[in-house]
Design a protein around this motif. Structure first.
Motif, short mmCIF file in Angstrom:
data_model
loop_
_atom_site.label_atom_id
_atom_site.label_comp_id
_atom_site.label_asym_id
_atom_site.label_seq_id
_atom_site.Cartn_x
_atom_site.Cartn_y
_atom_site.Cartn_z
N LEU A 68 0.82 -1.22 0.00
CA LEU A 68 0.00 0.00 0.00
C LEU A 68 0.85 1.27 0.00
CD1 LEU A 68 -2.81 -1.14 2.43
CD2 LEU A 68 -2.95 -0.89 -0.05
N TRP A 69 2.11 1.15 0.35
CA TRP A 69 3.01 2.29 0.34
C TRP A 69 3.63 2.51 -1.04
CZ3 TRP A 69 8.69 1.76 0.74
CH2 TRP A 69 9.32 2.99 0.88
N LEU A 70 3.62 1.49 -1.90
CA LEU A 70 4.26 1.58 -3.20
C LEU A 70 3.81 2.75 -4.06
CD1 LEU A 70 4.70 -2.12 -4.34
CD2 LEU A 70 6.45 -0.49 -3.63
N PRO A 71 2.52 3.03 -4.21
CA PRO A 71 2.14 4.19 -5.03
C PRO A 71 2.76 5.49 -4.52
CG PRO A 71 0.23 2.81 -4.66
CD PRO A 71 1.32 2.27 -3.79
N VAL A 82 2.21 6.22 -12.23
CA VAL A 82 2.11 5.41 -11.02
C VAL A 82 1.21 4.19 -11.25
CG1 VAL A 82 1.30 5.42 -8.62
CG2 VAL A 82 2.54 7.38 -9.53
N TYR A 83 0.15 4.37 -12.03
CA TYR A 83 -0.78 3.26 -12.28
C TYR A 83 -0.13 2.15 -13.09
CZ TYR A 83 -4.05 6.70 -10.56
OH TYR A 83 -4.68 7.63 -9.78
N VAL A 89 3.68 -4.32 -10.97
CA VAL A 89 3.94 -5.00 -9.69
C VAL A 89 2.90 -6.10 -9.47
CG1 VAL A 89 4.01 -4.71 -7.18
CG2 VAL A 89 5.12 -3.04 -8.66
N ALA A 90 1.64 -5.79 -9.77
CA ALA A 90 0.58 -6.80 -9.60
C ALA A 90 0.79 -7.96 -10.57
CB ALA A 90 -0.78 -6.16 -9.82
N THR A 138 10.45 0.28 -9.69
CA THR A 138 9.44 -0.66 -10.18
C THR A 138 10.01 -2.08 -10.25
OG1 THR A 138 8.39 1.09 -11.47
CG2 THR A 138 7.85 -1.17 -12.08
N ALA A 139 11.24 -2.21 -10.70
CA ALA A 139 11.87 -3.53 -10.77
C ALA A 139 12.01 -4.14 -9.37
CB ALA A 139 13.24 -3.43 -11.44
N ALA A 140 12.40 -3.33 -8.39
CA ALA A 140 12.52 -3.84 -7.02
C ALA A 140 11.17 -4.26 -6.47
CB ALA A 140 13.15 -2.79 -6.12
N ALA A 141 10.13 -3.47 -6.76
CA ALA A 141 8.78 -3.82 -6.30
C ALA A 141 8.27 -5.08 -6.98
CB ALA A 141 7.83 -2.65 -6.55
#
Length: 190
Positions: A68-71, A82-83, A89-90, A138-141
């Motif tokens: 929930l912190w990612l965005p 961001v979307y 990530v999803a 994004t890659a890390a997430a």
């Protein structure tokens, strides 16, 4: 111990054994002499249950808190759309699930949980050193999400296998509730 029938709706209860207002599953469970405390926290399963309660709560707290912190992180790191980053990530769950099918059987449940959580921690630590902009955050997430799903799958499997058939649904419900409380706490922290 007493064996529970597969379907409680089929258990006939003598009129003298049924309390007023008691029917179906609750009646059969009470009639058989089982309750949550004896099944999940009995002497044989107490330590396992306490460890799993803590694990489910803490894992859910950390995972949902981070997801929930990612965005917000993506906005701070000037991540662009961001979307789109959140969607990537999803989508990282798919290869993570495919890898988990193999690792759960190849490494075992406990080792898969341990290895997945350690690797996910490394991926999460990459957030802290990821430069602004670019694909690193994004890659890390994505790596975190793909790796941690293996731990989720192994934890689900391991939890179900640790309890006898007659207690499995009750135990999974209890640990699922602990996980939900952890995810609520994780959401409130972020």
């Amino acid at each position: 111990g007493r064996a529970l029938p597969d379907d409680f709706r089929l258990v006939p209860l003598a009129a003298g054994n049924q309390k007023p207002g008691q029917a179906g599953f609750a009646a059969a469970w009470a009639h058989a002499g089982y309750n949550l405390r004896s099944v999940v926290f009995g002497s044989k399963l107490r330590r396992t249950s306490v460890c799993l309660l803590v694990t489910w709560f803490a894992f859910s707290l950390g995972w949902f808190g981070l997801m929930l912190w990612l965005p917000t992180l993506f906005e701070e790191k000037a991540q662009g759309n961001v979307y789109a980053s959140t969607l990537l990530v999803a989508l990282a769950n798919a290869p993570g699930n495919a890898a988990a099918f193999y690792t759960v059987d190849a490494l075992g449940r406990r080792r898969t949980v341990a290895v997945s959580l350690a690797a996910a921690a490394v991926a999460a630590a990459l957030f802290t050193v990821a430069p602004d902009g670019g694909a690193w955050p994004t890659a890390a997430a994505c790596a975190f999400n793909a790796i941690s799903v293996g731990a989720w799958n192994a934890l689900d499997t391991m939890t179900a296998e640790l309890f006898p058939t007659e207690a499995r649904s009750t135990a999974m419900g209890l640990f699922g509730a602990a996980g939900r409380l952890g995810s609520i706490a994780g959401a409130s922290i972020t």
